[in-house]
Design a protein around this motif. Structure first.
Motif, mmCIF file in Angstrom:
data_model
loop_
_atom_site.group_PDB
_atom_site.id
_atom_site.type_symbol
_atom_site.label_atom_id
_atom_site.label_comp_id
_atom_site.label_asym_id
_atom_site.label_seq_id
_atom_site.Cartn_x
_atom_site.Cartn_y
_atom_site.Cartn_z
ATOM 1 N N PRO A 110 0.957 -1.076 0.269
ATOM 2 C CA PRO A 110 0.026 -0.137 -0.208
ATOM 3 C C PRO A 110 0.600 0.920 -0.406
ATOM 4 C CG PRO A 110 0.072 -0.372 1.898
ATOM 5 C CD PRO A 110 0.945 -1.776 1.359
ATOM 6 N N ASN A 111 0.329 2.216 -0.677
ATOM 7 C CA ASN A 111 0.853 3.687 -0.169
ATOM 8 C C ASN A 111 0.606 4.325 0.761
ATOM 9 O OD1 ASN A 111 1.461 6.243 -0.300
ATOM 10 N ND2 ASN A 111 2.151 5.921 -2.705
ATOM 11 N N GLU A 112 1.990 4.822 1.166
ATOM 12 C CA GLU A 112 1.355 5.476 2.972
ATOM 13 C C GLU A 112 0.567 6.664 2.877
ATOM 14 O OE1 GLU A 112 5.284 6.152 5.112
ATOM 15 O OE2 GLU A 112 6.746 5.056 3.261
ATOM 16 N N GLU A 113 0.611 7.126 2.059
ATOM 17 C CA GLU A 113 -1.113 8.786 1.961
ATOM 18 C C GLU A 113 -2.048 7.516 1.852
ATOM 19 O OE1 GLU A 113 -0.926 11.920 1.993
ATOM 20 O OE2 GLU A 113 1.905 11.414 2.081
ATOM 21 N N MET A 114 -2.321 6.606 1.523
ATOM 22 C CA MET A 114 -3.571 5.514 1.749
ATOM 23 C C MET A 114 -4.162 5.644 3.447
ATOM 24 S SD MET A 114 -5.470 5.276 -0.078
ATOM 25 C CE MET A 114 -5.299 4.989 -2.501
ATOM 26 N N LEU A 115 -2.318 5.317 4.187
ATOM 27 C CA LEU A 115 -2.422 4.653 4.965
ATOM 28 C C LEU A 115 -3.471 6.216 6.703
ATOM 29 C CD1 LEU A 115 0.672 3.020 6.006
ATOM 30 C CD2 LEU A 115 -1.394 2.084 4.926
ATOM 31 N N LYS A 116 -3.054 7.136 6.109
ATOM 32 C CA LYS A 116 -3.274 8.292 6.565
ATOM 33 C C LYS A 116 -5.074 8.455 6.752
ATOM 34 C CE LYS A 116 -0.031 11.402 4.991
ATOM 35 N NZ LYS A 116 0.899 12.515 4.517
ATOM 36 N N PRO A 117 -5.121 8.590 7.945
ATOM 37 C CA PRO A 117 -7.248 8.606 8.311
ATOM 38 C C PRO A 117 -8.093 9.360 7.844
ATOM 39 C CG PRO A 117 -6.273 8.822 10.338
ATOM 40 C CD PRO A 117 -5.245 8.874 9.122
ATOM 41 N N GLU A 118 -6.932 10.186 7.030
ATOM 42 C CA GLU A 118 -8.196 11.442 5.844
ATOM 43 C C GLU A 118 -8.007 10.811 5.161
ATOM 44 O OE1 GLU A 118 -3.925 13.008 5.864
ATOM 45 O OE2 GLU A 118 -5.244 12.240 7.275
ATOM 46 N N ASN A 119 -7.439 9.246 4.389
ATOM 47 C CA ASN A 119 -7.553 8.917 3.349
ATOM 48 C C ASN A 119 -8.289 7.450 3.041
ATOM 49 O OD1 ASN A 119 -6.615 10.721 2.282
ATOM 50 N ND2 ASN A 119 -4.366 10.843 1.831
ATOM 51 N N GLU A 120 -9.187 7.654 4.351
ATOM 52 C CA GLU A 120 -9.755 6.075 5.059
ATOM 53 C C GLU A 120 -11.659 5.813 3.851
ATOM 54 O OE1 GLU A 120 -12.493 3.695 8.263
ATOM 55 O OE2 GLU A 120 -12.165 5.819 8.774
ATOM 56 N N ASP A 121 -11.545 7.063 2.945
ATOM 57 C CA ASP A 121 -12.247 6.537 1.932
ATOM 58 C C ASP A 121 -12.125 5.885 0.896
ATOM 59 O OD1 ASP A 121 -11.181 9.376 1.823
ATOM 60 O OD2 ASP A 121 -12.612 9.881 -0.143
ATOM 61 N N LEU A 122 -10.867 6.571 0.613
ATOM 62 C CA LEU A 122 -9.710 5.993 -0.500
ATOM 63 C C LEU A 122 -9.295 4.260 -0.607
ATOM 64 C CD1 LEU A 122 -8.224 9.114 -1.752
ATOM 65 C CD2 LEU A 122 -9.895 8.361 -2.318
ATOM 66 N N LEU A 123 -9.242 4.656 0.586
ATOM 67 C CA LEU A 123 -8.390 3.302 0.877
ATOM 68 C C LEU A 123 -9.482 2.039 1.019
ATOM 69 C CD1 LEU A 123 -6.176 1.098 1.932
ATOM 70 C CD2 LEU A 123 -6.854 1.720 4.484
ATOM 71 N N LYS A 124 -11.158 2.658 1.247
ATOM 72 C CA LYS A 124 -11.817 1.385 1.275
ATOM 73 C C LYS A 124 -11.975 1.181 -0.090
ATOM 74 C CE LYS A 124 -13.842 2.108 5.369
ATOM 75 N NZ LYS A 124 -15.605 2.302 6.796
ATOM 76 N N LYS A 125 -12.662 2.338 -0.661
ATOM 77 C CA LYS A 125 -12.894 1.884 -2.357
ATOM 78 C C LYS A 125 -11.766 1.461 -3.002
ATOM 79 C CE LYS A 125 -14.965 3.363 -6.319
ATOM 80 N NZ LYS A 125 -16.444 2.895 -6.455
ATOM 81 N N VAL A 126 -10.329 1.235 -2.669
ATOM 82 C CA VAL A 126 -9.232 0.648 -3.062
ATOM 83 C C VAL A 126 -9.770 -0.818 -3.352
ATOM 84 C CG1 VAL A 126 -6.941 -0.234 -3.408
ATOM 85 C CG2 VAL A 126 -7.274 2.306 -3.322
ATOM 86 N N GLN A 127 -9.875 -1.042 -1.966
ATOM 87 C CA GLN A 127 -10.150 -2.931 -1.784
ATOM 88 C C GLN A 127 -11.164 -3.148 -1.895
ATOM 89 O OE1 GLN A 127 -11.219 -2.918 2.861
ATOM 90 N NE2 GLN A 127 -10.663 -4.839 2.612
ATOM 91 N N GLN A 128 -12.454 -2.671 -2.093
ATOM 92 C CA GLN A 128 -13.045 -2.436 -3.160
ATOM 93 C C GLN A 128 -12.961 -2.802 -4.505
ATOM 94 O OE1 GLN A 128 -16.765 0.465 -3.282
ATOM 95 N NE2 GLN A 128 -17.927 -1.168 -4.612
ATOM 96 N N ILE A 129 -12.539 -2.421 -5.147
ATOM 97 C CA ILE A 129 -12.204 -1.800 -6.564
ATOM 98 C C ILE A 129 -10.718 -3.556 -6.735
ATOM 99 C CG2 ILE A 129 -10.751 -1.768 -8.746
ATOM 100 C CD1 ILE A 129 -11.571 1.460 -7.355
ATOM 101 N N ALA A 130 -9.776 -3.299 -5.878
ATOM 102 C CA ALA A 130 -8.918 -4.449 -5.796
ATOM 103 C C ALA A 130 -9.522 -5.624 -5.476
ATOM 104 C CB ALA A 130 -8.097 -5.111 -4.564
ATOM 105 N N GLU A 131 -10.932 -6.140 -5.054
ATOM 106 C CA GLU A 131 -11.330 -7.341 -5.574
ATOM 107 C C GLU A 131 -12.263 -8.294 -6.281
ATOM 108 O OE1 GLU A 131 -13.787 -10.663 -4.178
ATOM 109 O OE2 GLU A 131 -12.038 -9.646 -3.366
ATOM 110 N N VAL A 132 -13.202 -6.418 -6.368
ATOM 111 C CA VAL A 132 -12.953 -6.626 -8.316
ATOM 112 C C VAL A 132 -12.844 -7.262 -9.558
ATOM 113 C CG1 VAL A 132 -14.960 -5.258 -9.519
ATOM 114 C CG2 VAL A 132 -15.513 -5.027 -7.436
ATOM 115 N N SER A 133 -11.215 -6.685 -9.049
ATOM 116 C CA SER A 133 -10.488 -6.866 -10.180
ATOM 117 C C SER A 133 -10.411 -8.618 -9.979
ATOM 118 C CB SER A 133 -9.309 -6.196 -9.415
ATOM 119 O OG SER A 133 -8.372 -6.665 -8.451
#
Length: 362
Positions: free
Chosen positions: A329-352
């Motif tokens: 994961p990108n370190e920027e993704m780990l920041k609390p303010e980017n939690e929404d993006l992290l969830k979106k990335v997790q969703q796209i990874a599963e769909v891929s």
């Protein structure tokens, strides 16, 4: 306190939860030196199943198998084939002796490289030699630890931190004789502990040498998704990615495809090319590698093609195509303010992974 950490890959935890403490009490030197750490590495043929826990309550199984690779032109090597869980599949080769267990080679979605990471040592304290410059401490011996697989005696405890981390976060591993890792616990900055993984079960396999047995790729595992993450057949037909250079395509929901960029790379030296898909968010200037299609030359053996890490998805007259998911994961993704993006990335990874069922080679 509810933790905001959402699991994407196992390395997410390695980056977020390992920390530093200046006051770690270790066993004394004589006690440490008396330990044969090779006793805490699993034997050839052992298959271990772990429960991995999401802070939100989700449980995922991860399986690893200890194998022996017989080499005609050099020493035999021991490697652990890991699959399932919250990370992509990987192969890890080890050098094991009575004083040290060292990870010497890693193959996964993003790496195919030599390493020198010291996972166990018969010292009170040692440098892991990893990218985080972590330090590990032998903090207890002779413990009795109970996990779903059973109760184990003579367990050793290893605590790992990153120097100069002011939040005092740490990772604690528990190793049992003749079994290896049985439990992993993360310490958070607020003083809470979170059990990330526990040994669920184990068994011995009869045939584990690479001379007689080739590790086979598992069939794709269907993972339960929450209602807002489910993708119907109709949704999957909203978008199509098509690669004219190598002649392949696959379907993915259009709203996800538009968040991805595809670039041709060459990070796998055994392949002709890699087509790497990256999640991008221009508003926050964040990029996150998600998955890759690895392109190999078709030498006429496509029907029998297998790989220990990549999943075969198709072939044409010129190429063989395989899929793998990113594990870093990108370190920027780990920041609390980017939690929404992290969830979106997790969703796209599963769909891929689901989208690979629509893969077509032209």
């Amino acid at each position: 306190m509810k933790k905001y950490y959402t699991l994407l890959f196992i390395s997410l935890f390695a980056l977020v939860l390992v920390g530093c403490s200046d006051h770690i009490k270790t066993v004394d030197t004589k006690e440490a030196e008396a330990i044969d750490v090779s006793d805490y590495f699993p034997p050839i043929g052992m298959m271990r199943t772990y429960n991995q826990y999401d802070p939100d309550g989700k449980t995922v199984e991860a399986i690893d198998t200890v194998n022996l690779s017989i080499n005609s032109d050099g020493p035999d090597t021991v490697y652990i084939h890991e699959k399932g869980g919250m990370a992509s599949e990987s192969i890890k080769e080890y050098a094991v002796n009575e004083k040290e267990v060292r990870l010497v080679y890693v193959v996964n979605a993003l790496k195919n490289e030599e390493t020198a990471i010291v996972e166990l040592s018969n010292k009170p304290k040692w440098e892991k030699n990893d990218s985080d410059k972590s330090i590990s401490y032998l903090t207890a011996t002779g413990l009795t630890v109970e996990v779903p697989a059973g109760k184990y005696d003579n367990v050793i405890e290893v605590t790992t931190v990153i120097p100069n981390d002011k939040k005092g976060r740490k990772t604690v591993h528990y190793y049992a004789p003749e079994i290896g890792l049985i439990k992993t616990v993360f310490g958070f900055e607020d003083g809470d502990n979170f059990t990330f993984s526990e040994l669920k079960s184990l068994e011995m396999k009869e045939d584990t040498s690479e001379a007689d047995h080739q590790v086979k790729q598992d069939e794709e595992t269907t993972t339960d998704a929450t209602e807002d993450e489910e993708t119907t057949s109709a949704d999957a037909k909203e978008g199509v990615y098509s690669n004219k250079q190598y002649g392949f395509s696959f379907e993915m929901p259009a709203d996800m495809l538009k968040r991805l960029t595809a670039d041709t790379g060459s990070w796998d030296s055994d392949a002709i090319a890699t087509v790497d898909f990256t999640f991008t968010d221009t508003d926050r200037s964040i990029e996150q590698s998600l998955f890759s299609i690895i392109v190999f030359e078709n030498d006429g053996n496509a029907d029998n093609w297998e790989h220990t890490v990549y999943k075969y998805v198709g072939s044409n007259d010129s190429y063989i195509f395989a899929y793998t998911m990113s594990s870093e994961p990108n370190e920027e993704m780990l920041k609390p303010e980017n939690e929404d993006l992290l969830k979106k990335v997790q969703q796209i990874a599963e769909v891929s992974r689901q989208s690979m069922e629509t893969f077509e080679a032209e």
